[in-house]
Design a protein around this motif. Structure first.
Motif, short mmCIF file in Angstrom:
data_model
loop_
_atom_site.label_atom_id
_atom_site.label_comp_id
_atom_site.label_asym_id
_atom_site.label_seq_id
_atom_site.Cartn_x
_atom_site.Cartn_y
_atom_site.Cartn_z
N ALA A 51 0.82 -1.21 0.00
CA ALA A 51 0.00 0.00 0.00
C ALA A 51 0.85 1.26 0.00
O ALA A 51 0.33 2.36 0.04
CB ALA A 51 -0.93 0.00 1.21
N SER B 263 3.31 4.02 -1.71
CA SER B 263 3.45 4.53 -3.08
C SER B 263 4.80 4.06 -3.62
O SER B 263 5.66 3.55 -2.90
CB SER B 263 3.40 6.04 -3.09
OG SER B 263 4.64 6.58 -2.71
N GLY C 221 7.41 5.62 -4.67
CA GLY C 221 8.59 6.24 -4.06
C GLY C 221 8.85 5.70 -2.67
O GLY C 221 10.00 5.45 -2.29
N GLY D 182 4.01 9.59 -2.67
CA GLY D 182 2.83 9.17 -1.92
C GLY D 182 1.73 10.21 -1.85
O GLY D 182 0.82 10.10 -1.04
N LYS E 126 -0.27 11.06 -7.08
CA LYS E 126 -0.13 11.32 -8.52
C LYS E 126 -0.54 10.10 -9.34
O LYS E 126 -1.38 10.17 -10.24
CB LYS E 126 1.32 11.71 -8.85
CG LYS E 126 1.85 12.88 -8.05
CD LYS E 126 3.28 13.21 -8.37
CE LYS E 126 4.29 12.12 -8.03
NZ LYS E 126 4.54 11.94 -6.60
N SER E 127 0.09 8.99 -9.00
CA SER E 127 -0.20 7.78 -9.77
C SER E 127 -1.65 7.37 -9.57
O SER E 127 -2.31 6.89 -10.48
CB SER E 127 0.71 6.64 -9.32
OG SER E 127 2.04 7.05 -9.43
N THR E 128 -2.14 7.56 -8.37
CA THR E 128 -3.53 7.18 -8.10
C THR E 128 -4.47 7.99 -8.97
O THR E 128 -5.45 7.46 -9.51
CB THR E 128 -3.84 7.40 -6.62
OG1 THR E 128 -2.87 6.71 -5.84
CG2 THR E 128 -5.23 6.90 -6.28
N1 LIG Z 1 -2.55 -0.48 -3.88
C1 LIG Z 1 -2.61 0.38 -2.85
N2 LIG Z 1 -3.27 0.01 -1.73
C2 LIG Z 1 -3.36 0.87 -0.68
N3 LIG Z 1 -2.82 2.08 -0.65
C3 LIG Z 1 -2.13 2.49 -1.73
C4 LIG Z 1 -2.00 1.65 -2.88
N4 LIG Z 1 -1.29 2.31 -3.81
C5 LIG Z 1 -0.97 3.51 -3.25
N5 LIG Z 1 -1.48 3.63 -2.00
C6 LIG Z 1 -1.37 4.78 -1.12
O1 LIG Z 1 -1.93 5.88 -1.74
C7 LIG Z 1 -1.16 7.03 -1.57
C8 LIG Z 1 -0.88 7.67 -2.93
O2 LIG Z 1 -0.11 6.78 -3.73
P1 LIG Z 1 0.37 7.10 -5.20
O3 LIG Z 1 1.00 5.90 -5.73
O4 LIG Z 1 -0.72 7.68 -5.96
O5 LIG Z 1 1.46 8.20 -4.90
P2 LIG Z 1 2.40 8.96 -5.90
O6 LIG Z 1 2.08 10.38 -5.73
O7 LIG Z 1 2.32 8.38 -7.22
O8 LIG Z 1 3.81 8.68 -5.24
P3 LIG Z 1 5.20 8.29 -5.91
O9 LIG Z 1 5.83 9.50 -6.34
O10 LIG Z 1 5.93 7.67 -4.76
O11 LIG Z 1 4.93 7.32 -6.98
C9 LIG Z 1 0.09 6.58 -0.86
O12 LIG Z 1 0.04 7.02 0.48
C10 LIG Z 1 0.08 5.10 -0.90
O13 LIG Z 1 0.55 4.60 0.32
#
Ligand SMILES: Nc1ncnc2c1ncn2[C@@H]1O[C@H](COP(=O)(O)OP(=O)(O)OP(=O)(O)O)[C@@H](O)[C@H]1O
Ligand SMILES: Nc1ncnc2c1ncn2[C@@H]1O[C@H](COP(=O)(O)OP(=O)(O)OP(=O)(O)O)[C@@H](O)[C@H]1O
Ligand SMILES: [Mg+2]
Ligand SMILES: [Mg+2]
Lengths: 250, 288, 237, 363, 328
Positions: free
Chosen positions: A148, A150, A152, C41, C44-46
């Motif tokens: 869960a 991200s 990074g 975190g 962005k990716s979400t």
């Molecule tokens: N599959 C998942 N299940 C539960 N929580 C998740 C999941 N993927 C991401 N998260 C949580 O959602 C939040 C946002 O994640 P996301 O991947 O969108 O971040 P990001 O901005 O893309 O970060 P990064 O730059 O590290 O890729 C994070 O706090 C992460 O812990």
């Protein structure tokens, strides 16, 4: 020289017709951060795989503190103090970040085959795990399940796990990749504090970071060492600019 | 054993092996290429055999029965994929094992409810209903030779489908990362549905083709399933060629095992398997 | 007036119990280049995955080319001309380089076929050398090139690059930025997530910064660069 | 006196389901003909599906004996299950009547006062066929069967009688149960060229073997014979390939005697299907029970008297007459039958009043 | 909120104590048949527990676990002399040892491979054992072996309990179940157990962290095999009969089913699964002769709608009542 920890001679790996690593001689010193640069597909990861035992060498040898470990298994190498991180995140997705590190630290506990004690009670192991998380900047996320995190954050965890095994040699494969600017800075700081007591091999494409921390730089191209030397020398080398940094680079 | 019997036994072994291949290829398709473990594969074989029986009694011709049967089994495959298997891609293997294990029980009981527990024979189509004399006492049924030929043709077609077509690439891509295939704008769900149906159709086809020589009886599916498992294990998962080579090896081992060491005939193929795994833990060939 | 390619309205996304996106509004117009920034975190990716249908948002709306496609199958969204380079690479390890490319090949929504295998290989000569190799045999950077090349093979109208330069040598990273510039000239839109904010702001028309699942900045590069405290506070630079 | 508790432990699912049903039908028909009662007592049936799984047999038998506390246990088809039942019945001293399973041991070394069989023993049809083949002046034979007790006993009976009559079994072939890939054995048989081949197979294996044998062109030169199970209930599936096959069994089509005519009429009327040998065996199981019960006027606690009456019973069976040997195994005529169309026509009596030697029985 | 886990722990402890008490007093209810049935269930529970070590904790989905159950059972069948009773204290260790050895042998091959392939190879090896007992003179063939006497528990001249007595067998099995449970509980919390769970999650990383993964997996496979052998021995002891069906793949399938019924990766789940499985079987077979249809249908529904097993019902129920917990 007494502070050479890990040294290779003529180290090579062939994949079919491709020499991914060919005749590489490299020395890692305690207290020195050795960066390896090279274009994509130069053989950097393969070199780390050879050193860590994930891949078997097709020729050449590897010596660790004077002992030939060319034929040693990956787990044995890790136990005697060679730790590595992966370019492609490689963690325990179902476990919490803390448990990831705890497992890593446990591998150094005196009796990993111990059958009749409660693992969670082992103080030194727990503390080592907490220290590692903290160092990688994940202290606040210890309770989160790794899958869960991200992208990074997973990269940070990747580093925390290596730290938790308290290795003497650190083989880091693009530790900064995927980390944001701030986290990258923090990691650079961490590398600086680790450098004096460890032998570090750093593969990284982030040039700012590399030139900020490296004591020695080796540039690889097509599996071979193109040039090796102090950062200033590498930065100035025309061959390196051509092959890697790019003509127009500052 | 004289040279003559030796050659006949060789023929027996190859022919048996090719039949195994026909069933095992569908198995390796679903297992190795789609990444699903499907224990009910043997049931599809059984269903095919029973279809051959019911439909050929109904229509009077095995060939018509086979054509109708293939259509029906594709429909069955699509329905099953839609209702059950599509939920499984993201689950772990354990759940796949259990679901398909449940399916075996269901199919076996349904078979007993619908067609009963009797043994049935299926007539060999008239044009193949003759034998080639081999020795003065022994002759070889032409239908068996025909079956072997069909198996060889199918092997080649399957290989081409998986290795050379875009569909084949999509299937393989889907087994490693379904999400990404979707992100490329490809409807992986549909592809999987069809491939699954193809796997079902292959097993059912094998059952139909084999029905005249094997006859039709309860529990015929499981026996075939187990030996096909061994085929896939020896051949390496997901490899069509591996399945072919392994089927032939098993056919030969089984045939000669029975003749040369009858006391241990049941275990010869397993000993062969253990020996091969010792040498190559992942089977002879891995993937295409 | 420019026409919207992809748009998120008041998007709320959860992973199980954890609330990741809190009412995000995001829009990218045809031909635009947008930088999406934020710390690790932040979501962005979400956000990207929610828009592409790979994660189902709990509230809010996703519009593709003006039509509501909330909760649609990802492949239908992709067929509107959207190509995605996911973070951490998404090659098919069990296919060869050639197969990875061929299986993605597709004409753009308007029948364009600008990107062919030849062109991709010309752009990434390293891939040409490894054409027959299995995906799992590639180096990290080679995989990244393959993912980008594969996305281009679909001749998209919108290219989404989530950390696409991760693991690429500086030279190749530069090549990526050049390609983004070039396709923009052809009217293809791009969303870029990258930690190299300097390169992003240099190329993007607009930048969006996410903090804990909320948009805290949405404006052009010039106004972002004019507010260094924003950069410092939200990106740590 | 309350109801008599009868436990029917038979296969109602799986390969042998049809047999289990036929036996049940036969049993109930005999009871119905007796006015629906046995020695004046109504009957409470307890049925358990044994699934032909010996591993579950002890538990299933226990279920009937300990949970349902049946007075008499009836079953079953599968020899392995029957052996396990016999053991449980001995341990609990429960009356057991076996309506099919042919394992020689049950009425041999394992025989007991409380265990009866109304079917046959595996070696009986074999003995009869061996005798017939020897009489036909066949000199050499090859046998083939699954490598399990029923097959080995059947072949054993054949070999004993055939060799006693002057023939010689030149090779005994076995294949693992329940494999049906026969091709290599056929090749072997063709190479050996015996005067006759005796096989024991049942169900799907029987169908496949008979067809494979015909397809290999062997019947032209080497006749195939076997016990009745080779062609019983399988003729539909075997079709042409089975025509003219000779088999031996204690029952057959077209058997003429008044009892059989009445039985067939009643059975067909009650169940709308033709009876088979299994129905006969079930019918006789009930007949035997009735004899015993009548002797003690329904008081099952008088076990010794009851057993004595049953041992002495001379049943009027649809198969002809039926008496019991010292080991409680049937003494009956074994018929020689020939396949004609879809029927196993009785063409003669192979052995009259055959009783197999009671090996190892200490009764 | 902070106290929730503690409260849960207390509730669990009470439930456990109640279950133990119930089992301990059960034979006094006097229903001989049910005493034997529960004995059988407890044996299956040991069997399920042993498989859970592999499936739930090491991530090795073995589809051939019945092989070791069968080896344990056959050890008694083959060792038991025909005309006298075997000695429990001699045959039990031999049976467990034989099963462990068989598992060690197979494990040496199979723990090198993963995923579907692992499933298939374990099944294939189990079939090999099946055929060894089914088709060779050594195994005495498909008809199985029936033992004429129950083993005696004599130590020297002293016989603490009588294994011909169903109630004594019950308590003997009960004791074995409790011992196995406690043993596994301790084992799986130990560093060794944690390492197994790490292997389940990511074997490759475990190796690079310094764990000799192969040996861990082999150890796990062997322990599981040994415990399955114990269960098999007890079953042979209870029924006095062994046959190749004990090793059949249906048996392997059933024990997997018990695991998923109870919830994989929980020791309680394994035990509960064994009870649930037998209860379902008894229930369905009392309803219709086509009970396998019901069983099969139940399995399918279970897999599709209740992936976490019966154990997850409580959680789901709570969620539908209280709603998704939000972190805000
Ligand atoms: N599959 C998942 N299940 C539960 N929580 C998740 C999941 N993927 C991401 N998260 C949580 O959602 C939040 C946002 O994640 P996301 O991947 O969108 O971040 P990001 O901005 O893309 O970060 P990064 O730059 O590290 O890729 C994070 O706090 C992460 O812990
Ligand atoms: N298993 C393999 N089989 C065949 N070729 C391989 C294999 N692994 C790596 N290679 C090839 O060896 C070369 C070196 O790969 P390596 O991963 O060491 O590169 P790298 O220097 O780490 O590159 P990057 O910076 O992109 O990560 C590449 O061309 C790659 O395609
Ligand atoms: Mg690399
Ligand atoms: Mg991200």
């Amino acid at each position: 020289m007494s502070d050479v920890v890990l040294a290779t001679l003529g180290l090579s790996r062939r994949f079919g017709g491709l020499m991914a690593v060919s005749g590489v001689a490299i020395e890692l010193h305690r207290g020195r951060l050795h960066a390896v640069l090279g274009p994509n597909g130069a053989g950097k990861t393969t070199l780390i795989n050879l050193l860590s035992g994930d891949l078997a060498a097709t020729a050449g040898n590897i010596r660790y503190r004077g002992e030939d470990i060319t034929r040693c298994s990956a787990d044995r190498r890790s136990r005697i103090g060679i730790g590595r991180s992966y370019q492609k995140t490689n963690i325990f997705p179902a476990f919490t970040a803390f448990e990831n590190c705890r497992l890593a630290a446990q591998s150094r506990a005196p009796r990993p085959f111990a059958v009749f004690t409660d693992a969670a009670r082992h103080r030194p192991v727990r503390e080592a795990a907490e220290r590692a998380l903290d160092a990688a900047g994940l202290a606040a996320r210890g309770g989160s399940v790794a899958s869960a995190l991200s992208h990074g954050e997973q990269r940070q965890l990747e580093i925390a796990m290596v730290l938790a095994t308290a290795p003497e040699v650190l083989l880091l494969d693009e530790p900064l990749a995927g980390m944001g600017a701030e986290e990258a800075q923090r990691m650079v700081g961490l590398l600086r504090t680790l450098a004096p007591k460890h032998a570090i091999l750093l593969v990284e494409h982030d040039m700012d970071a590399v030139f900020a921390v490296a004591d020695v730089i080796t540039v690889m191209v097509n599996g071979q060492v193109l040039e090796s030397g102090a950062p200033a020398q590498i930065r100035a080398s025309p061959a390196v600019r051509r092959a890697y940094l790019g003509e127009a680079d500052e | 054993m004289d040279v003559y019997s030796f050659f006949i036994q060789l023929l027996n072994g190859l022919q048996y092996g090719l039949l195994l291949f026909l069933v095992a290829s569908g198995l390796t398709l679903i297992f190795g290429i789609m990444g699903i473990i499907n224990l009910a594969h043997g049931s599809f074989y059984m269903i095919g055999a029973y279809m051959a029986f019911s439909l050929s009694t109904l229509t009077g011709s095995l060939f018509v029965a086979i054509i109708v049967g293939i259509v029906l089994s594709v429909v069955l495959g699509v329905a099953l994929e839609w209702a059950l298997f599509s939920h499984l891609y993201k689950r772990d293997h354990l759940e796949q094992v259990l679901l398909t294990y449940g399916l075996i029980l269901v199919f076996e009981e349904l078979r007993s409810l619908i067609v009963g527990n009797d043994v049935h024979g299926v007539a060999v189509p008239a044009i193949f209903n003759w034998s080639v004399p081999l020795t003065e006492t022994l002759s070889y049924p032409v239908y068996r030779l025909f079956m072997s030929a069909v198996c060889v043709v199918l092997a080649v077609l399957l290989y081409l489908l998986m290795a050379k077509t875009r569909i084949g690439m999509m299937i393989r891509a889907g087994s490693s990362n379904r999400e990404m295939v979707q992100s490329l704008g490809l409807n992986i769900n549909l592809v999987y549905r069809l491939v699954f149906a193809l796997g079902v159709a292959l097993a059912a086809f094998a059952g139909m083709l084999a029905a005249p020589v094997s006859s039709v009886y309860p529990g015929m599916g499981t026996g075939v399933l187990i030996i096909c498992f061994v085929v896939v294990v020896i051949g390496g998962i997901g490899s069509i060629w591996g399945a072919l080579v392994a089927s032939l090896l098993i056919g030969l081992a089984d045939t000669f095992g029975k003749v040369l060491i009858p006391q241990a005939a049941g275990v010869t193929v397993y000993v062969l398997m253990a020996a091969i795994l010792l040498w190559r833990p992942e089977g002879l060939f891995r993937r295409i | 007036m420019s026409e919207s390619m992809l748009e998120a309205r008041e998007l709320h996304t959860y992973y199980g119990a954890s609330h990741v996106l809190h009412g995000v509004n995001f829009r990218i117009d045809r031909g635009q280049t947008v930088g999406l920034m934020g710390r690790n975190g932040m979501g962005k990716s979400t956000l990207i995955r929610s828009m592409l249908g790979l994660v189902k948002p709990r509230h809010g709306e996703v519009r593709v080319c003006g039509t509501d496609m909330t909760g649609a199958e990802p492949y239908l969204i992709a067929r509107q001309g959207i190509a995605y380079v996911p973070e951490g690479r998404g090659i098919f390890p069990n296919l060869t380089v050639h197969e990875n490319l061929v299986m993605a090949a597709r004409a753009g929504p308007d029948g364009r076929r600008e990107w062919t295998q030849e062109r991709v290989l010309a752009t990434f000569p390293r891939l040409a050398e490894r054409l027959g190799n299995g995906g799992w045999q590639l180096s990290g950077g080679e995989q990244q090139m393959l993912t980008i090349g594969r996305a281009l093979m679909t001749n998209p109208d919108l290219l989404i690059l989530d950390e696409a330069t991760e693991g690429l040598a500086p030279q190749i990273a530069k090549e990526i930025w050049r390609i983004v510039g070039e396709i923009r000239a052809h009217g293809i839109a791009t969303v870029i997530v990258d930690k190299n904010y300097a390169a992003v702001t240099a190329i993007a028309n607009r930048n969006v910064i996410l903090v804990k699942g909320r948009v805290v900045f949405d404006g052009d590069s010039a106004s972002l660069l004019a507010q260094p405290e924003l950069l410092h506070r939200h990106l740590g630079v | 006196q309350g109801k008599l508790k009868v436990g029917l432990m038979l296969p109602y699912t799986g390969t042998y389901a049809a047999l289990g049903n036929a036996i049940t039908n036969g049993f109930k028909l005999a009871v119905a003909e007796n006015g629906g009662k046995v020695a004046g007592r109504d009957i409470d049936y307890f049925t358990v599906d044994d699934e032909s799984d010996p591993a579950k047999a002890p538990e299933n038998a226990n279920k009937l004996i300990k949970r349902d506390q049946v007075d008499v246990l009836v079953g079953t088809v599968h020899s392995g299950v029957a052996l396990a039942m016999a053991k449980v019945a001995r341990d609990n001293n429960t009356l057991l009547i076996i309506p099919n399973a042919g394992a020689d041991d049950i009425t041999g070394p394992l025989c007991a006062a409380n265990i009866f069989r109304t079917s046959f023993s595996n070696s009986q049809p074999g003995i009869a066929m061996g005798k017939v083949m020897a009489e036909q002046k066949k000199k050499t034979a090859v046998t083939l069967t699954w490598d399990y007790a029923a097959g080995k006993e059947s072949v054993g009976g054949f070999k004993e009688a055939f060799e006693a009559g002057g023939g010689k079994v030149v090779k005994e072939l076995f294949l693992p149960f329940p494999q049906v890939e026969f091709q290599s054995y056929l090749t072997e048989i063709a190479a050996l060229k015996p005067d006759v081949v005796y096989v024991f197979f049942a169900g799907g294996g029987a169908v496949k073997f008979v067809k494979d044998y015909a397809a290999a062109g062997l019947p032209k030169t080497i006749p195939l014979v076997g016990p009745g199970f080779l062609t019983d209930g399988t003729l539909e599936a075997q079709g042409e390939a089975a025509q003219g096959l000779l088999t031996t069994l204690h029952y057959g089509d077209g058997l003429k005697n008044p009892k059989n005519d009445a039985f067939r009429a009643a059975y067909t009327k009650a169940y709308k299907i033709e009876p088979d040998v299994y129905a006969v065996q079930g019918y006789d199981a009930a007949q035997l029970l009735i004899v015993g019960m009548n002797a003690v006027k329904g008081d099952v606690s008088k076990r010794a008297e009851m057993v004595k009456a049953m041992e002495g019973a001379k049943l009027d069976s649809p198969r002809g007459s039926l008496a019991l040997s010292k080991g409680h195994n049937p003494i009956h005529d074994i018929y020689l039958r020939k396949v004609e169309g879809k029927e196993n026509k009785v063409v003669g009596v192979a052995v009259k009043n055959l009783t197999d030697p009671p090996r190892g029985c200490k009764l | 909120m902070i106290h929730a886990p503690e409260r849960q722990d207390r509730r669990k402890a009470i439930a456990l104590a109640a279950a133990l008490l119930l089992l301990a007093l059960f034979p006094f209810a006097g229903a001989a048949f049910y005493t034997e049935l529960v004995t059988k269930v407890m044996i299956l529970a040991i069997f399920a527990l042993s498989l859970d070590v592999l499936v739930g904790y090491t991530g090795l989905v073995s589809f051939g676990h019945a092989a070791y159950y069968g080896v344990g059972a056959y050890a008694l069948g083959l060792l038991a002399p025909p005309y006298e009773a075997a000695n429990l204290w001699l045959t039990l260790p031999v049976a467990v040892g034989a099963a462990a050895l068989a598992a060690l042998f197979v494990g040496a091959f199979v723990v090198r491979v993963k995923g579907i392939y692992f499933i298939m190879v374990t099944l294939a090896f189990a079939q090999m054992f099946y055929f060894v007992f089914h088709d060779t003179r050594f195994g005495r063939g498909s008809d199985g072996i029936s033992m004429n006497f129950k083993p005696v528990a004599a130590i020297g001249g002293f016989t603490p309990f009588d294994l011909a007595n169903a109630v004594h067998v019950y308590y003997f099995v009960f004791a074995a179940l409790v011992l196995v449970f406690v043993f596994l509980r301790v084992l799986l919390r130990s560093p060794f157990g944690r390492a197994l769970q790490g292997i389940r999650s990511n074997e490759h990383r475990m190796r690079s962290l310094g764990y000799p993964v192969y040996w861990y997996k082999l150890a796990s496979f062997t322990v599981a095999g040994a415990l399955a052998g114990l269960a098999g021995y007890l079953s042979a002891l209870q029924f006095g009969f062994v046959n190749p069906e004990l090793l059949s793949w249906h048996q392997s399938g059933n024990v997997l089913l018990m695991l998923i019924l109870g919830g994989v990766g929980s020791l309680y789940g394994a035990v509960a699964g064994a009870f649930a499985f037998v209860a379902l079987q008894e229930l369905f077979s009392s309803l219709t002769t086509h009970w396998q249809l019901l069983l099969g249908g139940t399995i399918i529904l279970l897999v599709i709608f209740l992936p976490g097993g019966l154990a997850s019902i409580a959680g789901r129920f709570k969620r539908t009542l209280v709603g998704e917990p939000d972190d805000e």
